[in-house]
Motif scaffolding. Structure first.
Motif, PDB file in Angstrom:
ATOM      1  N   ASP A 165       0.842  -1.194   0.000  1.00 21.95           N
ATOM      2  CA  ASP A 165       0.000   0.000   0.000  1.00 21.95           C
ATOM      3  C   ASP A 165       0.880   1.248   0.000  1.00 21.95           C
ATOM      4  OD1 ASP A 165      -2.746   1.368   0.654  1.00 21.95           O
ATOM      5  OD2 ASP A 165      -1.318   2.168   2.119  1.00 21.95           O
ATOM      6  N   PRO A 166       0.700   2.157  -0.965  1.00 16.70           N
ATOM      7  CA  PRO A 166       1.607   3.317  -1.107  1.00 16.70           C
ATOM      8  C   PRO A 166       1.699   4.182   0.145  1.00 16.70           C
ATOM      9  CG  PRO A 166       0.255   3.083  -3.069  1.00 16.70           C
ATOM     10  CD  PRO A 166      -0.287   2.115  -2.058  1.00 16.70           C
ATOM     11  N   GLU A 167       0.577   4.452   0.774  1.00 17.37           N
ATOM     12  CA  GLU A 167       0.592   5.324   1.950  1.00 17.37           C
ATOM     13  C   GLU A 167       1.318   4.648   3.121  1.00 17.37           C
ATOM     14  OE1 GLU A 167      -2.488   7.657   4.982  1.00 17.37           O
ATOM     15  OE2 GLU A 167      -3.231   6.764   3.118  1.00 17.37           O
ATOM     16  N   GLN A 168       1.000   3.385   3.363  1.00 17.94           N
ATOM     17  CA  GLN A 168       1.663   2.669   4.447  1.00 17.94           C
ATOM     18  C   GLN A 168       3.149   2.475   4.141  1.00 17.94           C
ATOM     19  OE1 GLN A 168      -0.331  -0.973   5.494  1.00 17.94           O
ATOM     20  NE2 GLN A 168      -2.085   0.081   6.408  1.00 17.94           N
ATOM     21  N   ARG A 169       3.456   2.211   2.886  1.00 20.19           N
ATOM     22  CA  ARG A 169       4.854   2.027   2.497  1.00 20.19           C
ATOM     23  C   ARG A 169       5.671   3.276   2.819  1.00 20.19           C
ATOM     24  NH1 ARG A 169       7.581  -1.376  -0.851  1.00 20.19           N
ATOM     25  NH2 ARG A 169       9.508  -0.566  -1.748  1.00 20.19           N
ATOM     26  N   GLN A 170       5.137   4.440   2.485  1.00 25.49           N
ATOM     27  CA  GLN A 170       5.844   5.687   2.755  1.00 25.49           C
ATOM     28  C   GLN A 170       6.014   5.909   4.246  1.00 25.49           C
ATOM     29  OE1 GLN A 170       7.344   7.480   0.488  1.00 25.49           O
ATOM     30  NE2 GLN A 170       8.155   8.879   2.037  1.00 25.49           N
ATOM     31  N   GLN A 171       4.999   5.575   5.017  1.00 21.59           N
ATOM     32  CA  GLN A 171       5.091   5.724   6.470  1.00 21.59           C
ATOM     33  C   GLN A 171       6.184   4.824   7.041  1.00 21.59           C
ATOM     34  OE1 GLN A 171       1.284   5.209   8.425  1.00 21.59           O
ATOM     35  NE2 GLN A 171       0.237   6.537   6.956  1.00 21.59           N
ATOM     36  N   VAL A 172       6.225   3.575   6.588  1.00 24.60           N
ATOM     37  CA  VAL A 172       7.233   2.640   7.085  1.00 24.60           C
ATOM     38  C   VAL A 172       8.634   3.126   6.728  1.00 24.60           C
ATOM     39  CG1 VAL A 172       8.191   0.317   6.774  1.00 24.60           C
ATOM     40  CG2 VAL A 172       5.736   0.621   7.144  1.00 24.60           C
ATOM     41  N   ILE A 173       8.826   3.574   5.501  1.00 23.31           N
ATOM     42  CA  ILE A 173      10.139   4.057   5.064  1.00 23.31           C
ATOM     43  C   ILE A 173      10.593   5.231   5.927  1.00 23.31           C
ATOM     44  CG2 ILE A 173      11.349   5.230   3.173  1.00 23.31           C
ATOM     45  CD1 ILE A 173       9.687   3.466   1.250  1.00 23.31           C
ATOM     46  N   GLU A 174       9.690   6.187   6.143  1.00 18.20           N
ATOM     47  CA  GLU A 174      10.046   7.370   6.935  1.00 18.20           C
ATOM     48  C   GLU A 174      10.331   7.017   8.389  1.00 18.20           C
ATOM     49  OE1 GLU A 174       6.900  10.162   6.381  1.00 18.20           O
ATOM     50  OE2 GLU A 174       7.432  10.602   4.294  1.00 18.20           O
ATOM     51  N   LEU A 175       9.529   6.144   8.968  1.00 16.43           N
ATOM     52  CA  LEU A 175       9.742   5.754  10.358  1.00 16.43           C
ATOM     53  C   LEU A 175      11.047   4.986  10.518  1.00 16.43           C
ATOM     54  CD1 LEU A 175       6.106   4.707  11.336  1.00 16.43           C
ATOM     55  CD2 LEU A 175       7.408   6.594  12.339  1.00 16.43           C
ATOM     56  N   GLU A 176      11.348   4.106   9.579  1.00 10.37           N
ATOM     57  CA  GLU A 176      12.602   3.353   9.655  1.00 10.37           C
ATOM     58  C   GLU A 176      13.792   4.304   9.648  1.00 10.37           C
ATOM     59  OE1 GLU A 176      16.182   1.164   8.420  1.00 10.37           O
ATOM     60  OE2 GLU A 176      15.195   2.806   7.356  1.00 10.37           O
ATOM     61  N   GLN A 177      13.755   5.309   8.803  1.00  9.92           N
ATOM     62  CA  GLN A 177      14.846   6.280   8.743  1.00  9.92           C
ATOM     63  C   GLN A 177      14.974   7.047  10.050  1.00  9.92           C
ATOM     64  OE1 GLN A 177      13.781   8.601   5.294  1.00  9.92           O
ATOM     65  NE2 GLN A 177      14.608   7.111   3.849  1.00  9.92           N
ATOM     66  N   GLN A 178      13.842   7.441  10.623  1.00 10.60           N
ATOM     67  CA  GLN A 178      13.872   8.180  11.882  1.00 10.60           C
ATOM     68  C   GLN A 178      14.435   7.342  13.014  1.00 10.60           C
ATOM     69  OE1 GLN A 178       9.580   9.457  11.387  1.00 10.60           O
ATOM     70  NE2 GLN A 178      10.354  11.317  12.362  1.00 10.60           N
ATOM     71  N   PHE A 179      13.958   6.105  13.138  1.00  4.10           N
ATOM     72  CA  PHE A 179      14.429   5.276  14.250  1.00  4.10           C
ATOM     73  C   PHE A 179      15.872   4.827  14.056  1.00  4.10           C
ATOM     74  CE2 PHE A 179       9.798   4.759  15.039  1.00  4.10           C
ATOM     75  CZ  PHE A 179       9.810   5.268  16.333  1.00  4.10           C
ATOM     76  N   ASP A 180      16.319   4.709  12.819  1.00  6.31           N
ATOM     77  CA  ASP A 180      17.725   4.415  12.582  1.00  6.31           C
ATOM     78  C   ASP A 180      18.597   5.534  13.147  1.00  6.31           C
ATOM     79  OD1 ASP A 180      18.216   1.898  11.409  1.00  6.31           O
ATOM     80  OD2 ASP A 180      19.439   2.824   9.850  1.00  6.31           O
ATOM     81  N   ARG A 181      18.142   6.776  13.007  1.00  7.13           N
ATOM     82  CA  ARG A 181      18.892   7.906  13.563  1.00  7.13           C
ATOM     83  C   ARG A 181      18.801   7.930  15.085  1.00  7.13           C
ATOM     84  NH1 ARG A 181      16.742  10.419   8.793  1.00  7.13           N
ATOM     85  NH2 ARG A 181      14.956  11.258   9.952  1.00  7.13           N
ATOM     86  N   TYR A 182      17.629   7.630  15.621  1.00  9.21           N
ATOM     87  CA  TYR A 182      17.500   7.597  17.083  1.00  9.21           C
ATOM     88  C   TYR A 182      18.375   6.507  17.690  1.00  9.21           C
ATOM     89  CZ  TYR A 182      13.512  10.829  16.911  1.00  9.21           C
ATOM     90  OH  TYR A 182      12.721  11.926  16.733  1.00  9.21           O
ATOM     91  N   GLY A 183      18.605   5.441  16.942  1.00  9.09           N
ATOM     92  CA  GLY A 183      19.445   4.366  17.458  1.00  9.09           C
ATOM     93  C   GLY A 183      20.843   4.817  17.823  1.00  9.09           C
ATOM     94  N   VAL A 184      21.364   5.810  17.111  1.00  9.30           N
ATOM     95  CA  VAL A 184      22.680   6.374  17.428  1.00  9.30           C
ATOM     96  C   VAL A 184      22.664   6.983  18.830  1.00  9.30           C
ATOM     97  CG1 VAL A 184      24.336   8.173  16.780  1.00  9.30           C
ATOM     98  CG2 VAL A 184      23.233   6.779  15.004  1.00  9.30           C
ATOM     99  N   HIS A 185      21.579   7.652  19.168  1.00 14.38           N
ATOM    100  CA  HIS A 185      21.482   8.303  20.474  1.00 14.38           C
ATOM    101  C   HIS A 185      21.247   7.289  21.593  1.00 14.38           C
ATOM    102  CE1 HIS A 185      21.695  12.251  18.681  1.00 14.38           C
ATOM    103  NE2 HIS A 185      20.826  11.844  17.762  1.00 14.38           N
ATOM    104  N   VAL A 186      20.514   6.222  21.302  1.00 14.54           N
ATOM    105  CA  VAL A 186      20.378   5.140  22.287  1.00 14.54           C
ATOM    106  C   VAL A 186      21.757   4.586  22.624  1.00 14.54           C
ATOM    107  CG1 VAL A 186      19.499   2.809  22.680  1.00 14.54           C
ATOM    108  CG2 VAL A 186      18.036   4.520  21.579  1.00 14.54           C
ATOM    109  N   ARG A 187      22.547   4.342  21.611  1.00 20.09           N
ATOM    110  CA  ARG A 187      23.882   3.776  21.816  1.00 20.09           C
ATOM    111  C   ARG A 187      24.758   4.726  22.624  1.00 20.09           C
ATOM    112  NH1 ARG A 187      26.437   2.430  16.337  1.00 20.09           N
ATOM    113  NH2 ARG A 187      26.466   4.700  16.186  1.00 20.09           N
ATOM    114  N   ARG A 188      24.760   6.007  22.265  1.00 20.07           N
ATOM    115  CA  ARG A 188      25.623   6.951  22.979  1.00 20.07           C
ATOM    116  C   ARG A 188      25.217   7.070  24.451  1.00 20.07           C
ATOM    117  NH1 ARG A 188      25.325  11.725  19.990  1.00 20.07           N
ATOM    118  NH2 ARG A 188      27.109  11.012  18.768  1.00 20.07           N
TER     119      ARG A 188
END
Length: 260
Positions: free
Chosen positions: A86-109
């Motif tokens: 589904d295009p709308e859900q696909r875009q949401q998943v892509i954006e959320l994955e990118q955001q949480f990938d960045r937050y993961g750096v801060h979890v680690r630090r």
């Protein structure tokens, strides 16, 4: 094929845990190969063109970076899709994955800011390699200094990272609307859920994960208190539920996943 599918990893890296969960979600057998921090770059640069782990070798193909691994798996192993059609859900998943990938750096630090210097951390990091005692004793101070320099483990960046990781937890709570049973997008587990849960899991040390290595009583007071507060909140409960309900269900059979 299992003999030629290898995940090169650091055992306690939450980005490597993300990759393990992706493979398990797909039901793919693989071998885990642990590389030593530092010398690992000789392999990853030459073979996959990256400085970090995880790296997946699937037959003759090598794929570096947990996000690239996710999209590779969806392309070549479309069962149990990680990203919806589904295009709308696909875009949401892509954006959320990118955001949480960045937050993961801060979890680690923030995590290393609380725990670096504790002997349990280095034991968890080096234990799987079964190094001679003398070699491990030599590597520990060098590795601790390298981690502190690489991840900028000092007071101001660590405090900033705690603020940023809280933003990610707030994003989880916004998506689940107070219900820890909800998925972030749609009605099933996606790449967004796996990314958020795996990258935040070290804060909560779910049973059976690489981070459940230190008895609670031995944890520094600040970490113990903050972890308890975060675990009581909807986002913390959500992470724990994803591990209890989804991560354990995704794990491959013991005889299908060999560790070397």
């Amino acid at each position: 094929m299992p003999a030629t599918r290898v995940l090169y990893q650091f055992p306690i890296s939450h980005y490597c845990e993300k990759a393990r969960w992706l493979l398990d979600h797909k039901g793919l057998a693989y071998t885990e190969r642990n590389l030593l921090p530092g010398p690992h770059r000789l392999f990853t640069r030459a073979r996959a063109g990256v400085n970090t782990l995880p790296v997946l070798r699937d037959g003759k193909r090598l794929v570096g970076d947990s996000t690239r691994i996710a999209y590779y798996l969806d392309k070549y192993y479309p069962n149990n899709p990680l990203v919806p059609d589904d295009p709308e859900q696909r875009q949401q998943v892509i954006e959320l994955e990118q955001q949480f990938d960045r937050y993961g750096v801060h979890v680690r630090r923030w995590l290393y800011g609380q725990l670096l210097g504790r002997p349990e951390v280095m034991q968890a990091m080096f234990g799987p390699y079964r190094l001679p005692g003398m070699v491990q004793r030599l590597l520990v101070p060098v590795t601790e200094k390298g981690v502190a320099r690489l991840y900028r483990i000092s007071a101001e960046p660590v405090a900033h990272s705690f603020q940023r990781l809280q933003e990610g937890l707030a994003l989880i709570e916004k998506r689940i609307r107070g219900n820890a049973s909800r998925y972030l997008v749609g009605q099933r587990l996606t790449l967004a859920d796996i990314t958020a849960a795996s990258l935040y899991a070290p804060l909560f040390m779910p049973p059976g994960t690489p981070w459940a290595f230190m008895p609670e009583a031995r944890m520094p007071a600040v970490f113990r208190e903050q972890s308890a507060v975060l675990r009581s909140q909807p986002a913390g409960q959500w992470v724990m539920q994803r591990y209890e309900r989804d991560r354990q269900a995704a794990a491959v059979l013991p005889d299908e996943a060999m560790v070397m």
